[in-house]
Structure formats: C-alpha cells, structure tokens
Design an enzyme around this catalytic site. Structure first.
Site, mmCIF file in Angstrom:
data_model
loop_
_atom_site.group_PDB
_atom_site.id
_atom_site.type_symbol
_atom_site.label_atom_id
_atom_site.label_comp_id
_atom_site.label_asym_id
_atom_site.label_seq_id
_atom_site.Cartn_x
_atom_site.Cartn_y
_atom_site.Cartn_z
ATOM 1 N N SER A 20 0.744 -1.053 -0.025
ATOM 2 C CA SER A 20 -0.036 0.104 -0.107
ATOM 3 C C SER A 20 0.845 1.294 0.087
ATOM 4 O O SER A 20 1.842 1.463 0.706
ATOM 5 C CB SER A 20 -0.925 -0.162 1.289
ATOM 6 O OG SER A 20 -1.924 -0.785 1.149
ATOM 7 N N CYS A 21 0.327 2.321 -0.597
ATOM 8 C CA CYS A 21 0.667 3.719 -0.519
ATOM 9 C C CYS A 21 -0.581 4.388 -0.155
ATOM 10 O O CYS A 21 -1.631 3.897 -0.320
ATOM 11 C CB CYS A 21 1.308 4.350 -1.761
ATOM 12 S SG CYS A 21 2.874 3.865 -2.088
ATOM 13 N N ASP A 22 -0.544 5.691 0.058
ATOM 14 C CA ASP A 22 -1.428 6.558 0.560
ATOM 15 C C ASP A 22 -1.479 7.912 -0.112
ATOM 16 O O ASP A 22 -0.348 8.696 0.459
ATOM 17 C CB ASP A 22 -1.963 6.655 1.972
ATOM 18 C CG ASP A 22 -2.317 5.199 2.408
ATOM 19 O OD1 ASP A 22 -3.244 4.694 2.372
ATOM 20 O OD2 ASP A 22 -1.527 4.347 2.835
ATOM 21 N N ASN A 74 -4.315 1.579 -2.496
ATOM 22 C CA ASN A 74 -4.041 0.686 -3.318
ATOM 23 C C ASN A 74 -5.264 -0.307 -3.914
ATOM 24 O O ASN A 74 -5.292 -1.432 -3.911
ATOM 25 C CB ASN A 74 -2.944 -0.380 -3.143
ATOM 26 C CG ASN A 74 -1.596 0.400 -2.970
ATOM 27 O OD1 ASN A 74 -1.290 1.033 -1.697
ATOM 28 N ND2 ASN A 74 -1.023 0.660 -3.754
ATOM 29 N N GLU A 104 -0.695 5.493 -7.056
ATOM 30 C CA GLU A 104 -0.633 4.347 -6.363
ATOM 31 C C GLU A 104 -0.688 3.184 -7.114
ATOM 32 O O GLU A 104 -1.103 3.075 -8.315
ATOM 33 C CB GLU A 104 -1.976 4.550 -5.761
ATOM 34 C CG GLU A 104 -2.291 5.654 -4.623
ATOM 35 C CD GLU A 104 -1.367 5.722 -3.569
ATOM 36 O OE1 GLU A 104 -0.803 4.703 -2.940
ATOM 37 O OE2 GLU A 104 -0.939 6.998 -3.128
#
Length: 421
Positions: free
Chosen positions: A5-7, A189, A93
């Site tokens: 994940s990224c945000d 994501n 993302e």
C-alpha cells in the site's frame, strides 16, 4: 495486495483552514530502497528529434518543460510524488483489477507522474497529459530495481492544483476520472471511483461490456466493474483506503498542513508503514487559492515520517542544487544498465546520516528522545517561518533559493550531534 500500500490525500476548502488546498502522500516501497529529492529547472527543447529516455522506453519530447521538484526511487527516471512551478502536485498508487497487468516495458506510473508535472500547468491538463501518453505508449514494466523480483501494476493518480483535484484511475489503457472541488478525498491501492465519473476513456464501457464485466443496463460503477471490490462494503472495511478516509474526516473543517503530516505519521492505522514494505518518503504541500501566495512543498527524503523532518521547498529563480538529498549516479556497461547494478549504493548524505542516527537511538531511549525533540524544534521553527511567508506575503528569494538545502544540512547536524554525543 494490501502489503504494497501507499496513500495519497487531498483536503480542499471548507475542510481546510485558510482557503488552502492541502496535498499529502506517503510513498511505501521496499524497505531498503533509497528515495531522493531532486530539482529540475524549466527547459526549452529546440531539437524535438531527440527523444526523451524515461525509465525503460523513449518517447517524443515537447518544446517546453516546467520546473519540478520530485521525490523518487533513486534508480529510476520518474517519481512517486512531486510538484511543479505552477502549483500542480501528483502522487500515484499501485492498483490491480480484472484487466491483466502488462509485463512488457512501457511507461511506469512513476514516469507518468513526472511527465504530467513537467508538461502541465493545471491539474486537469496534467490528467490530459497522462491519459494521452497512456493511450500512445501504454503502462508496464518492473517497478523494482531488482530484476529478480517482478513487481508490476496499473496506476491510480491524485492530481491537485490551487483550485481543484482530480482522481485518475486506470486499468491497462482504460481509465476513469473524478473531479474533486471540495471536502476530502484519498486513494490507496485499490480502485475507488464508483458512479461519479466526470471523464473517461471513450471505449471504457464498451470494453467492459465486451468482457462480460458489465451488462450495459445497470448504473455503471467503475470500481465494481474493473476490480473485484464490492463497492457497497468499500467504506466499511478496515483496509488502508478506509483508514485514511476516517483520518481525513476526523479533522474535516480544521485540516492544516500540520494535520496532514500527523496523518502521514499515523502508525496505528497503518498509514505510516513498517516492515518489508515501509514508508520510504513523505510529502505535504500547501496550495493557497490566492495566486499571489507561494505554494510550499515539504519533503522528508528519508524513511518513517515519524522520525524524519518535513523540509520546505518553494519555487523561486536560481534554486540551489539539493546535493544532500541527491543520490550518487553510476555508469555501467552492458545493454541493460539498470538490471546490471541493482546492488549499487544509492544512499544520499541525508539518508546515510538518518539511518546511522536511528541505529544509535534504537538502543538508547534517552538519545532517541533528545534527537526527536531537536527534530521537532527544527520543524516548528520552519513551520512558523512558512506560515509567516503565507500571512505577510513577503518572500526573500535569495534566502528561499537555499531553503531546502539549508534545512537538510540542519537536519544532518542534529543526527551527527546525537551520534557523536
């Protein structure tokens, strides 16, 4: 795909204080990947016969490119996040869905981030740049430097300027975009655009119908059609997208750039990631609606925003080179330069001192507390100075040209003092 994940976040009036748009992103990558902060000035390209070499492929150059500041994995051409001289910010993302990911080398999502920033002076123009390039060149290729690890994905983008934001989500060459003019919005994501679609690929619906993903009768829902997510349950789960949304809404109406930094530093939610994949760099931008005020972009250039300093950057003429956050470059022989050197030491000076200081303080709670106090004191002074610029509309351009490099040196001085004491 949650471990990768990224945000990326955006807050717009009336969710923010002071008639400003606040942009923020954590870049979550492999734990040992170095991310650098680099500046490229505006440029005129007279010889358009010369193609532009991106991470993997060459594309046509344009007559003019804008000045950009980028936070990027040091091995590649593109960027995870960044801003340009016109106040456009973009973060991307990784997303997956029903459409198969192309493993052939094309444009990486990170290349598209940089290209959008270099070629567009508004958020919507950046969206146009990205979708046009996507149609012409496609997206694909390994997103890690280590050729032994295959890591490919489609991309979503959050694009913001002083006036609005756009969410752009892709599945191969197909895409949907949602315009955001107020409140808060985040991406993680997973696809997140549902039935509010403001722009789209002309063949997006017919392709979905042809594949049997949509019957052509019920209301079109991009996420439900192109991914495996039940959109009715999307906001009720405990995934990163949902946790980020909750944090934004918790502070809605009172969001400042410091609020956004606290969200990026939040570990209980998983937004500030630890483990094999961790938060390797962070960015927060202030985009005032008033065009007479400067946009201010903060970058860490180091892992874990909780134990890093957000350092400000403002576009002015004659920017000093960002030497302390610029990774060394290498020349290699062989047809595939990138894959022959994935063990290259890409640590820039700030990264080296940051990591060394953490090793010392991990075993000494008193030193850790002292170092963190000194880092927060430096930050508070910087925040006060930046707020004064926004309130008083006074910009000492000679001083600002060296602002980010001086902040990096001040941060390094804190690390060295704790290591030697």
């Amino acid at each position: 795909m949650e471990p990768y994940s990224c945000d990326t976040f955006v807050a717009l009036p009336p969710a923010t204080v002071g008639n400003r748009i606040i942009f923020g992103k954590n870049s979550d990558r492999l734990f040992d990947e170095v991310q650098e902060v680099v500046y490229f000035p505006a440029a005129i390209h007279d010889n358009l016969k010369d193609h532009l070499k991106c991470t993997y492929i060459e594309i046509e150059q344009v007559p003019e490119t804008y000045a950009v500041v980028l936070s990027r994995p040091a091995w590649l051409w593109g960027a995870e996040m960044g801003a340009n001289e016109h106040g456009v910010c973009i973060g991307n993302e990784a997303v997956w869905g029903r459409e198969e990911v192309c493993k052939e080398e094309a444009l990486l999502g990170m290349d598209l981030v940089r290209l959008g920033l270099e070629r567009a002076d508004t958020a919507e123009k950046a969206l146009n740049v990205i979708v046009d390039l996507l149609e012409k060149y496609g997206q694909g290729g390994n997103c890690t430097e280590d050729s032994k690890m295959e890591f490919s994905y489609h991309n979503s983008f959050l694009i913001a300027d002083r006036n609005e934001a756009w969410i752009l989500e892709t599945a191969g060459k197909y895409w949907a975009a949602e315009k955001v003019q107020e409140g808060v919005r985040n991406i993680s994501n997973q696809l997140s655009i549902t039935t509010k679609i403001d722009r789209e690929h002309p063949d997006m619906r017919s392709y979905a119908k042809q594949k049997g993903w949509w019957d052509g009768k019920k209301e079109f829902d991009f996420t439900a059609t192109y991914s495996y997510i039940d959109t009715a349950l999307m906001m009720m789960s405990s995934n990163r997208f949902c946790e980020g949304y909750k944090l934004l809404n918790k502070h809605k109406g009172n969001i400042t750039f410091e609020t956004m930094m606290e969200i990026l530093r939040d570990k209980p939610s998983g937004i500030n990631m630890e483990g094999e994949f961790l938060t390797t760099a962070s960015m927060v931008s202030i985009l005032p609606h008033d065009p007479s005020l400067p946009c201010i972009h903060f970058f860490t250039g180091t892992p874990d925003p909780e134990r890093s300093v957000f350092k400000p950057f403002i576009f002015v003429p004659h920017i000093s080179q960002l030497l302390d956050t610029q990774s060394p470059t290498f020349e290699f022989e062989g047809p595939d330069k990138r894959r022959s050197h994935f063990k290259a030491d890409r640590r820039h000076p700030l990264y080296q001192e940051h990591q060394q200081a953490l090793e010392v303080t991990d075993n000494n709670k008193e030193k850790a507390r002292t170092m963190l106090d000194n880092m927060r004191r430096l930050e508070k002074e910087l925040f006060k100075e930046m707020e004064s610029i926004l309130q008083n509309q006074h910009l000492d351009t000679d001083k600002i040209a060296n602002l980010f490099p001086q902040c990096a040196k001040d941060e390094i001085r804190i690390y060295k003092s704790n290591i030697s004491s």
